[in-house]
Design an enzyme around this catalytic site. Sequence first.
Site, mmCIF file in Angstrom:
data_model
loop_
_atom_site.group_PDB
_atom_site.id
_atom_site.type_symbol
_atom_site.label_atom_id
_atom_site.label_comp_id
_atom_site.label_asym_id
_atom_site.label_seq_id
_atom_site.Cartn_x
_atom_site.Cartn_y
_atom_site.Cartn_z
ATOM 1 N N ASP A 1 0.872 -1.178 0.000
ATOM 2 C CA ASP A 1 0.000 0.000 0.000
ATOM 3 C C ASP A 1 0.907 1.225 0.000
ATOM 4 O O ASP A 1 1.594 1.500 0.999
ATOM 5 C CB ASP A 1 -0.881 -0.058 1.263
ATOM 6 C CG ASP A 1 -1.876 1.094 1.341
ATOM 7 O OD1 ASP A 1 -1.646 2.133 0.698
ATOM 8 O OD2 ASP A 1 -2.876 0.932 2.067
ATOM 9 N N HIS A 2 0.904 1.935 -1.119
ATOM 10 C CA HIS A 2 1.876 3.019 -1.282
ATOM 11 C C HIS A 2 1.568 4.215 -0.376
ATOM 12 O O HIS A 2 2.361 5.146 -0.279
ATOM 13 C CB HIS A 2 1.932 3.438 -2.755
ATOM 14 C CG HIS A 2 3.258 3.991 -3.177
ATOM 15 N ND1 HIS A 2 4.201 4.468 -2.285
ATOM 16 C CD2 HIS A 2 3.818 4.134 -4.402
ATOM 17 C CE1 HIS A 2 5.263 4.893 -2.949
ATOM 18 N NE2 HIS A 2 5.060 4.698 -4.232
#
Length: 250
Positions: free
Chosen positions: A222-223
């Site tokens: 999850d950036h």
Amino acid sequence: MSNDLLSDLPEWSRVDHAAFGPVESRPLGKIQRLTARFLGRNWVKIPHVTQQDEVDITDFEARRVAWNEANPDRKVTPVAPLAKAMAQVLQDYPKFNCSLEADGETIVQKGYFHIGIAIETPNGLLIGVVRDVDRKSVVEVGSEITALAEKARTKGLSMMEMTGASMTLSSLGHIGGTSFTPIINAPEVAILGVSKTQIRPMPASDVGISWRKMLPLSLSYDHRVVNGGDAARFTKAMETKLSALTVFDA
Ligand code: CAO
């Protein structure tokens, strides 16, 4: 046109498939319906990036094969050692052992190391969670995975057995492939995909080439929580931890 891309999508195309040849319609099964909703939500709501890497497991594999020859009744596949190595890497890289709250502004740092295992069943995909992997031997982790997989494929798993993981491991290594894009099992912030071990010629440490066993890893993250540098370090650390896993029952 609104700025909300998702609410502005065209309607799902309605196609008369029967106009092109014989067809048959059937409903999705219960597990598939449930997982489809969660996978769809996670895919559109989480900005996924997948770090692809290959780690050298030649020495680790030699030790695993030797262990299996000496202990035919307690064989281990690569999956349990990978879960063990993940728990160790999570200790060094706590950013991966987090959840982002629904408000998108609060991070929950977990102080436990539970690993979710994606299990293929005839009715669909389930995640079984092995708790406190950091405190268990590889052999213990392996027998828990076997028991969870057996239960998932026969009776199904309880909600307690499927939730609360630090991070999930999705292994397709027993089938094949060289890489894939696993979808994060929210509210976790990363998932490690594993493909089939490849034997490759690599530059030797002195001169010439050396045939090495290379394990493809596909780390989706999850950036919003994890950056590319963290992900590149995570997969390299997996190589280091696997190389250091000398004794499978300690
Ligand atoms: N490379 C090469 N061989 C591998 C491997 C790898 N990365 N990982 C496992 N194998 C081998 C094992 O060593 C074993 O070999 P032997 O039969 O010679 O001992 C063989 O593959 C079969 O393994 P298995 O499936 O019985 O057990 P496992 O521990 O590898 O996996 C489980 C257990 C539960 C993870 C697996 O059965 C499963 O359900 N995986 C599906 C996950 C999935 O579908 N993910 C996709 C999610 S996205 O849609």
